[in-house]
Design an enzyme around this catalytic site. Structure first.
Site, PDB file in Angstrom:
ATOM      1  N   GLU A 285     -42.660  -2.249 -41.797  1.00  0.00           N
ATOM      2  CA  GLU A 285     -42.766  -3.505 -41.093  1.00  0.00           C
ATOM      3  C   GLU A 285     -41.398  -4.135 -40.814  1.00  0.00           C
ATOM      4  O   GLU A 285     -41.170  -4.691 -39.754  1.00  0.00           O
ATOM      5  CB  GLU A 285     -43.639  -4.495 -41.876  1.00  0.00           C
ATOM      6  CG  GLU A 285     -44.048  -5.653 -40.988  1.00  0.00           C
ATOM      7  CD  GLU A 285     -45.123  -6.505 -41.601  1.00  0.00           C
ATOM      8  OE1 GLU A 285     -45.301  -6.453 -42.825  1.00  0.00           O
ATOM      9  OE2 GLU A 285     -45.793  -7.213 -40.835  1.00  0.00           O
ATOM     10  N   ASP A 286     -40.507  -4.055 -41.780  1.00  0.00           N
ATOM     11  CA  ASP A 286     -39.267  -4.825 -41.673  1.00  0.00           C
ATOM     12  C   ASP A 286     -38.035  -4.024 -41.273  1.00  0.00           C
ATOM     13  O   ASP A 286     -36.963  -4.586 -41.111  1.00  0.00           O
ATOM     14  CB  ASP A 286     -38.956  -5.513 -43.022  1.00  0.00           C
ATOM     15  CG  ASP A 286     -40.030  -6.521 -43.394  1.00  0.00           C
ATOM     16  OD1 ASP A 286     -40.821  -6.872 -42.501  1.00  0.00           O
ATOM     17  OD2 ASP A 286     -40.076  -6.931 -44.571  1.00  0.00           O
TER      18      ASP A 286
END
Ligand code: MN
Length: 724
Positions: A78-79
C-alpha cells in the site's frame, strides 16, 4: 516504549520453543526496511518500527513464519512501490495472500452508521479473508497503532479510537481474543472520553491502599483453603479494567459504589472437576450473591468462552467476582482463536481444535463475494448447533437464541425495554412480521416507539417462544400499566354493573375478585383493564353466585370429575382445584412450596382463600387433627399444566469426593434446568452438604432429576427442602 529492532525480534524468535525460518524472516525484514526507507511514523521513529512491532505482537501468539513475514511486509504494497507479484515471487503465495488480505481490510470503508455496521464487520470477516491469519495480523496492526496513537493529531485519535471501539474490538471479541479486545478498548476510551476515565481513575485511587490490601487478603484466604490441590492453582486478584467500570458507570448508569465487580479474582486449575470443587469452596468461604452464578462451562458463550462466574461477598461487605476455569479455558479466553498457534500446531494441523471454531472458520473460508450472504448464511447454519440460532444486532453483537425464536424473542433478549417498546423489525433491511422466525446470520434491527405509554400487545404472549420474553411481557402487563389498567377496569366494571342492574357494594366486589382468583379488587380491575379477564365472565359469575346464595347450601358437592371439567379453565392460572370450593383464592404455602405432581391438600384460611400444602408438610401433619383446625382441611388436586416454572431447593448429601459437584451440575445442565444457587459446606462427619436452588416445570422433571442425582457416585441422599 522501547522500539523494536530486528535484533530484538530475532532474540524473541529464539526464545520461542518452535521452529522458525529465520532466513525467510530476515529477508522479509530487509525488503520492508528498504521499501519504507525514509518514511517516518508520527512518533518520529522510523517507519520500520511499526511492522517490526506488529511482528513482535504476533510472536506473543507464536504465529507461524509466514504470518511473521506478512506482518513485516503488511504495509509495503500500500505505501511503497513494491508490488504483490514481487512478494509472491520472493516469499510464496501464502505470504502474498496474507499481505493482500491485510491491505484490503484496510480499504473497507468503516461507516459508523448503524445499518451499515454489522454488514461492515461481515465484510471484514468474510470477503477479505481466505485465511483467518489475515484478521489476526490486522488486529495486531491495529493494536500497535492504538499503542502509538498518542503521537497522532487529536482528530485522528478520535477517528481511530471510534473505529477500534466499533469494529476491531468487537471482532477481537468475536474471535475470543479478550486480551487484545481489552487493551484496544482501554486505550480507545481514554481518547474518546478522557474526563470520564480520569474520574474513574480518581475514584479508584481514593482507597488504593485499602483496595490492594483487600485483594491480597481475599486471595490469601482462598489460597489457604485450596492449597491441597496439586499442582497448585493460579490465583490472581485484580481491579477490573477501567473500560469495564466505565461501561457500567456511564452506559448503564450505575453509581461507582454499586458496581459489584470492580474486583475480580481468577482461579486457574487443571481440570473441570477442580473448577466445580473450587466453586464449592468459594461458596463456603464467602456468601454467594443470588442470581450471580453463571456456568459457562456447561453452556459456553458463542465465542467459546468457558468459565464459572460467581459474585460473592466477604465479611468486609465488599462484593467481588470470582472466575474459575481450567488452563485450557484460560488460554482460549485470553488468546481466542490465536490460542491454536500458541498451544497447538495451528488451525490446519489440529482437527480437534478446528471443531471449536468451526462457525468462524467456515465464515472465513468461504470465498464468496460479500453480497453472496444467503449462501454463506446457509453454510454456517449447518455448522451450528441445531438447538440455537445466532443472529446479529445492527451493532454487530451476537445473540444466541433457541431455534424457532422470532423477532419478539430477539427484542426482549437485547433488553426488556427494547421488547416492550418494539413497533416493528427489519431483517436484512426488510420489514418482517412479529412472528418472523429468525435464522442464523440474520441482522435484525428493532424499531421502538418513543411514546411512554406504548407497550407490548397481548397476542405477543402467544407469538413469543422463549420463556424469558413471555415472562417479561406478562410482567409488563401486570406492573407497568397497573394504574391505568385499574382505572380502565374500574370504569368498565361500573358500566357493566349498571347495565346489568347490579348494585355495587364493597362485599360484592371483594367476592367477585376472590371468585376470579385475584388477591384484591385492584387486581381484578387491573386484569379487566389489560384484558386478562373478560367482563362478561365476571358478570355471569356474580349472577350465578347471587342465584346460588338464594338457594343457600341446598346443593350437593359435584363429583371430582365434574369439578375438574367445570373449573379447569378458570383455575388454570394456578393449576389447582379445590374440592367443594368454587373459584376461591389459591396460594401456595411457603413452608413446603408444593410443585405440580406433589400430593397436596388445601387449608381454608380465615379470609385469605385456600393455601395449598404438600400432604407431607410438617404443618399439615401437626395440625391435621387439631380440634381447632381439623374441619378446615380440604381435598385439592392439580389440573392441566402450564409452562410456568417453580422454584425449589434440594439438599444433597454426598461423600467427600472430587467429582461429585461436577457430576451434579452436569446432571442439572443435561436436564435443561436453570440453577439459581449452589452452596456447599463440609459436615462434621466429613460428608458434604450441597444446597441448590433450581427452577423446574413440575414434579415429573424434579423426580427425573432426583433419580439422576441419586445415581451419582458418592451421593448419599437427595432431599427437597421447604425453605428457600
Ligand atoms: Mn500497519
Amino acid at each position: 516504549m522501547e522500539s523494536i529492532t530486528i535484533e530484538s525480534l530475532m532474540e524473541k524468535i529464539n526464545s520461542i520453543d518452535k521452529r522458525y525460518d529465520t532466513d525467510k524472516i530476515t529477508r522479509a525484514y530487509k525488503l520492508a526496511d528498504a521499501a519504507h526507507e525514509g518514511q517516518m511514523r508520527s512518533s518520529g521513529e522510523k517507519y520500520i518500527t511499526h511492522p517490526l512491532s506488529v511482528a513482535s505482537i504476533l510472536l506473543d501468539y507464536c504465529m507461524d513464519t509466514d504470518t511473521i513475514c506478512a506482518a513485516l511486509l503488511h504495509d509495503v504494497v500500500e505505501d511503497t512501490d513494491t508490488t504483490l507479484d514481487e512478494i509472491k515471487k520472493q516469499f510464496g503465495e501464502d505470504v502474498a495472500l496474507l499481505v493482500d488480505g491485510v491491505t484490503k481490510i484496510g480499504q473497507v470503508p468503516l461507516n459508523t452508521k448503524e445499518e451499515q455496521h454489522a454488514e461492515n464487520i461481515r465484510k471484514i470477516l468474510m470477503a477479505m479473508s481466505k485465511d483467518i491469519r489475515v484478521i489476526i495480523i490486522k488486529l495486531a496492526d491495529r493494536l500497535h497503532n492504538m499503542r502509538t496513537l498518542y503521537a497522532r493529531p487529536p482528530h485522528k485519535q478520535r477517528k481511530t479510537s471510534l473505529e477500534t471501539m466499533n469494529f476491531y474490538a468487537p471482532i477481537a471479541h468475536r474471535l475470543g481474543m479478550s486480551d487484545v479486545k481489552e487493551e484496544m478498548e482501554s486505550i480507545a476510551i481514554h481518547y474518546l472520553d478522557p474526563y470520564g476515565c480520569k474520574e474513574i481513575e480518581r475514584l479508584l485511587d481514593v482507597h488504593k491502599e485499602e483496595r490492594d490490601t483487600f485483594i491480597d487478603h481475599i486471595t490469601e484466604r482462598i489460597r489457604s483453603r485450596i492449597n491441597d490441590i496439586k499442582p497448585e492453582p493460579i490465583i490472581e486478584g485484580r481491579v477490573k479494567s477501567i473500560y469495564s467500570i466505565y461501561k457500567k458507570m456511564y452506559l448503564k448508569n450505575k453509581p461507582f459504589d454499586e458496581i459489584y465487580d470492580i474486583y475480580a479474582v481468577r482461579i486457574i486449575v487443571q481440570s473441570v472437576i477442580e473448577c466445580y470443587n473450587v466453586l464449592g469452596v468459594i461458596h463456603d468461604l464467602f456468601s454467594p450473591m443470588p442470581y450471580r452464578f453463571k456456568d459457562y462451562i456447561a453452556t459456553p458463550k458463542p465465542n467459546r468462552y468457558q468459565s464459572l462466574h460467581t459474585t460473592v461477598i466477604g465479611k468486609e461487605g465488599i462484593p467481588f467476582e470470582v472466575q474459575i476455569r481450567t488452563v485450557e479455558m484460560h488460554n482460549t479466553a485470553q488468546y481466542g482463536i490465536a490460542a491454536h498457534w500458541k498451544y497447538k500446531a495451528g488451525l490446519k494441523g489440529s482437527v480437534a481444535g478446528e471443531q471449536r471454531f468451526d462457525w468462524i472458520r467456515q465464515l472465513l473460508e468461504r470465498q464468496q463475494e460479500a453480497d453472496d450472504v444467503e449462501q454463506i448464511t446457509d453454510a454456517i447454519k449447518n455448522d451450528l448447533s441445531q438447538d440455537e440460532v445466532y443472529v446479529f444486532s445492527p451493532k454487530g453483537d451476537v445473540f444466541a437464541l433457541p431455534n424457532g425464536a422470532n423477532v419478539i424473542d430477539f427484542a426482549y433478549a437485547i433488553h426488556t425495554e427494547i421488547g416492550n417498546k418494539m413497533t416493528g423489525a427489519k431483517v436484512g433491511g426488510r420489514m418482517v412480521p412479529f412472528d418472523y422466525q429468525i435464522k442464523t446470520g440474520d441482522i435484525i434491527e428493532i424499531f421502538t416507539s418513543g411514546s411512554p405509554t406504548y407497550g407490548p400487545n397481548r397476542n405477543w404472549l402467544d407469538i413469543a417462544k422463549t420463556t424469558e420474553a413471555k415472562a417479561k411481557i406478562r410482567s409488563w402487563f401486570k406492573k407497568e400499566r397497573r394504574d391505568e389498567n385499574i382505572a380502565c377496569g374500574r370504569e368498565e366494571l361500573e358500566r357493566e354493573f349498571k347495565r346489568n342492574d347490579i348494585k355495587i357494594t364493597p362485599e360484592l366486589l371483594e367476592d367477585a375478585a376472590h371468585r376470579a382468583r385475584f388477591e384484591s379488587v385492584d387486581d381484578l380491575y387491573a386484569a379487566i383493564g389489560y384484558g386478562g379477564v373478560a367482563m362478561s365472565k365476571i358478570i355471569q359469575r356474580i349472577k350465578e353466585s347471587q342465584i346460588r346464595a338464594q338457594k343457600e347450601q341446598a346443593q350437593t358437592l359435584p363429583t371430582s370429575e365434574e369439578l375438574t371439567d367445570e373449573t379447569n379453565k378458570r383455575s388454570r392460572k394456578k393449576g389447582v382445584i379445590v374440592e367443594g370450593v368454587d373459584n376461591c383464592l389459591i396460594k401456595f404455602a411457603q413452608c413446603c412450596n408444593p410443585l405440580p405432581g406433589d400430593p397436596i391438600i388445601g387449608f381454608v384460611t380465615r379470609g385469605f382463600g385456600v393455601s395449598i400444602h404438600k400432604l407431607d408438610c410438617v404443618n399439615v401433619i401437626n395440625n391435621m387433627d387439631s380440634e381447632e383446625n381439623k374441619d378446615r382441611w380440604i381435598k385439592a388436586a392439580w389440573v392441566g399444566s402450564d409452562d410456568t416454572t417453580y422454584r425449589t431447593s434440594l439438599l444433597i448429601t454426598a461423600e467427600q469426593s472430587t467429582t461429585v459437584i461436577a457430576d451434579i451440575t452436569a446432571a442439572i445442565a443435561v436436564n435443561r434446568i436453570a440453577m439459581n444457587e449452589l452452596n456447599m459446606h463440609r459436615l462434621k462427619n466429613g460428608n458434604t452438604a450441597i444446597h441448590i436452588t433450581i427452577e423446574v416445570a413440575g414434579m415429573e422433571q424434579l423426580n427425573n432429576l432426583k433419580m439422576r442425582l441419586e445415581k451419582i457416585q458418592g451421593v448419599i441422599s437427595v432431599e427437597r427442602t421447604g425453605k428457600q
